[in-house]
Design a protein around this motif. Structure first.
Motif, short mmCIF file in Angstrom:
data_model
loop_
_atom_site.label_atom_id
_atom_site.label_comp_id
_atom_site.label_asym_id
_atom_site.label_seq_id
_atom_site.Cartn_x
_atom_site.Cartn_y
_atom_site.Cartn_z
N VAL A 117 -4.59 6.03 -0.53
CA VAL A 117 -5.40 5.12 0.22
C VAL A 117 -4.65 4.50 1.56
N VAL A 118 -2.99 4.47 1.07
CA VAL A 118 -2.26 4.06 2.17
C VAL A 118 -2.30 5.22 3.46
N LEU A 119 -2.25 6.30 2.99
CA LEU A 119 -2.40 7.35 3.97
C LEU A 119 -3.63 7.22 4.87
N GLU A 120 -4.71 7.02 4.27
CA GLU A 120 -5.75 7.00 5.13
C GLU A 120 -5.88 5.75 6.07
N ALA A 121 -5.65 4.59 5.46
CA ALA A 121 -5.91 3.37 5.90
C ALA A 121 -4.54 3.18 7.21
N ALA A 122 -3.43 3.35 6.74
CA ALA A 122 -2.35 2.95 7.74
C ALA A 122 -2.59 3.39 9.07
N PRO A 123 -2.79 4.99 9.30
CA PRO A 123 -2.77 5.24 10.81
C PRO A 123 -4.18 4.69 11.66
#
Length: 190
Positions: free
Chosen positions: A45-51
């Motif tokens: 989720v972090v990898l999807e949302a952060a960028p």
């Protein structure tokens, strides 16, 4: 929860000079140091949302992940999964951002963090006046967006956004939209 002592030392002070193991999330809740490995769904989720968030912020704030934030209590030291700082936010003398620098916090709940994310962090973030608190729940496949914090530890407004719908983060003078169709449901992971 007792009233916060605005002159309290940082909860993170107990870790000064300590080498922490890699791959573990470290937070302080009610004065206890809690170390947990990040679950796969949380990480994805972090990898999807952060960028997505970073691209939309441009120069109007910044995004942090698992970065120590100073809260006005020596009993709580949180490093949110994702935190959005306000434009022009500055670090304190310890080199960290403080709670009042945050416009939004996103926590990705796991089985081991449910109590913290849904109760303790909810109360503290509201008491500190963090305008937007989002609990992303891969188990349920939903994001709970909390707005309008009160000093009594609650948020007056909650909206649920199912995975697959756009998650809109209403920040000061702007909105950030996060596509959630790539967020993994916990049951879908091998």
């Amino acid at each position: 929860m007792a009233a916060m002592d605005m002159d309290a030392p940082s909860a993170w002070g107990v870790l000064d000079g300590v080498t922490l193991p890699r791959g573990y999330r470290v937070e302080i809740t009610e004065g206890k140091i809690i170390m947990t490995p990040r679950a796969e769904a949380q990480w994805k989720v972090v990898l999807e949302a952060a960028p997505q968030i970073r691209q939309q912020l441009a120069a109007h704030g910044d995004i942090l992940s698992d970065v120590m934030i100073d809260f006005p209590s020596s009993q709580y030291g949180y490093a949110p999964d994702l935190a959005i700082t306000a434009p022009g936010a500055e670090r304190n003398s310890r080199g960290r951002f403080e709670w009042h620098s945050l416009e939004a916090v996103l926590e990705v709940v796991s089985k081991s963090s449910r109590d913290n994310d849904f109760a303790k962090k909810f109360r503290l973030y509201a008491e500190c006046g963090i305008p937007v608190y989002v609990v992303v729940d891969p188990e349920a496949g939903v994001c709970a967006v909390h707005r309008r914090p009160t000093r009594t530890g609650t948020y007056e407004e909650e909206t649920e956004v199912p995975f697959g719908a756009d998650l809109v983060l209403p920040l000061a003078g702007r909105e950030i939209t996060v596509r959630t169709d790539g967020f993994p449901k916990a049951g879908d992971l091998g």
